[in-house]
Design a protein around this motif. Structure first.
Motif, PDB file in Angstrom:
ATOM      1  N   LEU A  37      25.592   1.881   4.999  1.00 59.88           N
ATOM      2  CA  LEU A  37      24.637   1.993   3.895  1.00 59.88           C
ATOM      3  C   LEU A  37      23.239   1.550   4.316  1.00 59.88           C
ATOM      4  O   LEU A  37      23.041   0.425   4.770  1.00 59.88           O
ATOM      5  N   VAL A  38      22.271   2.434   4.136  1.00 61.20           N
ATOM      6  CA  VAL A  38      20.871   2.114   4.400  1.00 61.20           C
ATOM      7  C   VAL A  38      20.187   1.822   3.069  1.00 61.20           C
ATOM      8  O   VAL A  38      20.264   2.616   2.124  1.00 61.20           O
ATOM      9  N   VAL A  39      19.529   0.673   2.978  1.00 62.98           N
ATOM     10  CA  VAL A  39      18.822   0.269   1.766  1.00 62.98           C
ATOM     11  C   VAL A  39      17.536   1.076   1.661  1.00 62.98           C
ATOM     12  O   VAL A  39      16.759   1.155   2.622  1.00 62.98           O
ATOM     13  N   ALA A  40      17.299   1.678   0.497  1.00 61.35           N
ATOM     14  CA  ALA A  40      16.202   2.628   0.370  1.00 61.35           C
ATOM     15  C   ALA A  40      14.900   2.015  -0.112  1.00 61.35           C
ATOM     16  O   ALA A  40      13.829   2.582   0.118  1.00 61.35           O
ATOM     17  N   ASP A  41      14.939   0.854  -0.786  1.00 64.25           N
ATOM     18  CA  ASP A  41      13.695   0.276  -1.287  1.00 64.25           C
ATOM     19  C   ASP A  41      13.728  -1.241  -1.155  1.00 64.25           C
ATOM     20  O   ASP A  41      14.716  -1.819  -0.701  1.00 64.25           O
ATOM     21  N   GLY A  42      12.648  -1.886  -1.542  1.00 68.19           N
ATOM     22  CA  GLY A  42      12.568  -3.334  -1.432  1.00 68.19           C
ATOM     23  C   GLY A  42      12.084  -3.772  -0.062  1.00 68.19           C
ATOM     24  O   GLY A  42      11.722  -2.948   0.795  1.00 68.19           O
ATOM     25  N   PRO A  43      12.088  -5.079   0.184  1.00 67.43           N
ATOM     26  CA  PRO A  43      11.564  -5.606   1.460  1.00 67.43           C
ATOM     27  C   PRO A  43      12.354  -5.184   2.688  1.00 67.43           C
ATOM     28  O   PRO A  43      11.841  -5.239   3.799  1.00 67.43           O
ATOM     29  N   TRP A  49      22.396  -2.396   4.985  1.00 63.29           N
ATOM     30  CA  TRP A  49      22.748  -3.492   4.087  1.00 63.29           C
ATOM     31  C   TRP A  49      23.366  -4.634   4.882  1.00 63.29           C
ATOM     32  O   TRP A  49      24.265  -4.414   5.702  1.00 63.29           O
ATOM     33  N   ASP A  50      22.882  -5.842   4.648  1.00 64.08           N
ATOM     34  CA  ASP A  50      23.339  -7.010   5.386  1.00 64.08           C
ATOM     35  C   ASP A  50      24.052  -7.964   4.428  1.00 64.08           C
ATOM     36  O   ASP A  50      23.414  -8.603   3.591  1.00 64.08           O
ATOM     37  N   THR A  84      21.956  -3.719  -7.828  1.00 65.97           N
ATOM     38  CA  THR A  84      21.739  -2.272  -7.754  1.00 65.97           C
ATOM     39  C   THR A  84      22.245  -1.722  -6.426  1.00 65.97           C
ATOM     40  O   THR A  84      22.925  -0.689  -6.379  1.00 65.97           O
ATOM     41  N   VAL A  85      21.942  -2.421  -5.337  1.00 63.78           N
ATOM     42  CA  VAL A  85      22.421  -1.989  -4.021  1.00 63.78           C
ATOM     43  C   VAL A  85      23.943  -2.071  -3.971  1.00 63.78           C
ATOM     44  O   VAL A  85      24.608  -1.220  -3.371  1.00 63.78           O
ATOM     45  N   LEU A  86      24.511  -3.085  -4.618  1.00 67.04           N
ATOM     46  CA  LEU A  86      25.967  -3.214  -4.680  1.00 67.04           C
ATOM     47  C   LEU A  86      26.586  -1.976  -5.339  1.00 67.04           C
ATOM     48  O   LEU A  86      27.577  -1.427  -4.852  1.00 67.04           O
ATOM     49  N   GLU A 118      14.452   6.989  -7.283  1.00 69.20           N
ATOM     50  CA  GLU A 118      13.876   5.925  -6.454  1.00 69.20           C
ATOM     51  C   GLU A 118      14.905   5.151  -5.629  1.00 69.20           C
ATOM     52  O   GLU A 118      14.541   4.498  -4.655  1.00 69.20           O
ATOM     53  N   LYS A 119      16.186   5.209  -6.019  1.00 71.38           N
ATOM     54  CA  LYS A 119      17.169   4.380  -5.339  1.00 71.38           C
ATOM     55  C   LYS A 119      18.360   5.184  -4.792  1.00 71.38           C
ATOM     56  O   LYS A 119      18.632   5.164  -3.597  1.00 71.38           O
ATOM     57  N   LEU A 120      19.100   5.862  -5.664  1.00 72.12           N
ATOM     58  CA  LEU A 120      20.328   6.519  -5.221  1.00 72.12           C
ATOM     59  C   LEU A 120      20.071   7.668  -4.258  1.00 72.12           C
ATOM     60  O   LEU A 120      20.640   7.716  -3.161  1.00 72.12           O
TER      61      LEU A 120
END
Length: 298
Positions: A37-43, A49-50, A84-86, A118-120
């Motif tokens: 899983l690659v996180v699409a937004d945020g810092p 995903w870590d 949300t990432v979860l 913006e996320k999914l």
């Protein structure tokens, strides 16, 4: 030189049967998300995903696995904690490991449309394992994906709002992510309670009992909170952390004027926000919070 020995027919058959009946390797949802899983937004946008950054989310994600002994997992949370990432990670495992029909329900159609945009959708586009599985917008079979529907082999994900009864009353699904349920309307005019409509989407799976609802929200009004009711119906686990000064283990609470411990701050500048330990009254600075939370346990 001796001739090389060839395996007998019996050995070949035995080896083939062993490979057939060998149990498949079990991959937990958190292990899948960490790898794919690659996180699409945020810092941390653009990075994988870590689980070490939000370890409190790992047991929740793994509780959502196919074959889980539960049918509902409720997360009562504060804002900006990685929920949300979860949810995206869980939907990723549905696509990759346990394909079926699923549904993501936000308070309104507009809010879920924004989430998709913006996320999914960016997460799917940036995660190669998901990108290759989710059908593109163009499909000869007219079963391609859109902003409000993600199609893949063996299943699909429908995105909808709790203020729209059309999908909530018409689709049979095996998995549901119900986000920010305290923002859901109490009733859809002429339709009834949207949560009851969502529950009815599982009726076809009552016989097998392998359906799952992930309910998450920040609580709002006490006594009228959907997430409070869902949380209190479960085993009510909390994330306990140790004070970095005295080692007292506690759950973090907001505090208040009538409570000696908890989050404290001045109402006027300088706000000087800090946390007061329940054990010894230690003053815990905000900078100490990340390491404290990462060392917690349920």
């Amino acid at each position: 030189m001796k001739k090389p020995r060839h395996p007998s027919a019996l050995a070949l058959v035995a080896g083939a049967l062993a490979s057939i009946f060998q149990p498949p390797l079990v991959v937990t949802p958190s292990a899948w998300a960490e790898k794919h899983l690659v996180v699409a937004d945020g810092p941390r946008a653009g990075s994988r995903w870590d689980p070490r950054l939000t370890p409190q989310m790992v047991p929740i994600l793994d509780a959502l696995a196919a074959g889980s002994p539960w049918n509902k997992v409720a997360l009562r949370k504060s804002s900006q904690v990685g929920a949300t990432v979860l949810g995206i990670g869980w939907m990723g495992t549905v696509i990759a490991m346990s394909p079926a029909r699923a549904m993501i329900i936000f308070p309104t159609v507009e809010s879920v449309r924004e989430y998709s945009r913006e996320k999914l959708s960016p997460s799917i586009e940036q995660s190669p394992e998901l990108k290759r599985r989710v059908r593109g917008a163009v499909s000869r079979s007219n079963r391609g994906s859109t902003s409000m529907s993600k199609s893949f082999a063996g299943g699909s994900i429908t995105l909808t709002g709790a203020n729209s009864g059309a999908d909530l009353r018409s689709k049979t699904v095996k998995y549901q992510h119900r986000d920010e349920v305290d923002g859901w309307p109490l009733e859809i005019e002429g339709e009834g309670d949207p949560e009851e409509l969502a529950d009815a989407r599982f009726i076809a799976f009552h016989a097998t009992g392998d359906y799952m609802a992930f309910v998450s929200s920040t609580p709002t009004i006490k006594g009228a909170s959907r997430i409070d009711a869902a949380y209190e119906a479960g085993d009510q686990r909390n994330w306990y952390v140790k004070c970095p000064h005295c080692g007292f283990e506690q759950k973090l609470v907001f505090g208040g004027k009538d409570v000696a411990h908890g989050l404290k701050f001045n109402e006027k500048p300088p706000y000087e926000a800090h946390y007061v330990c329940k054990g010894s009254g230690c003053i815990i600075a905000h900078a100490e919070k990340p390491a404290m939370v990462r060392g917690g346990r349920y």
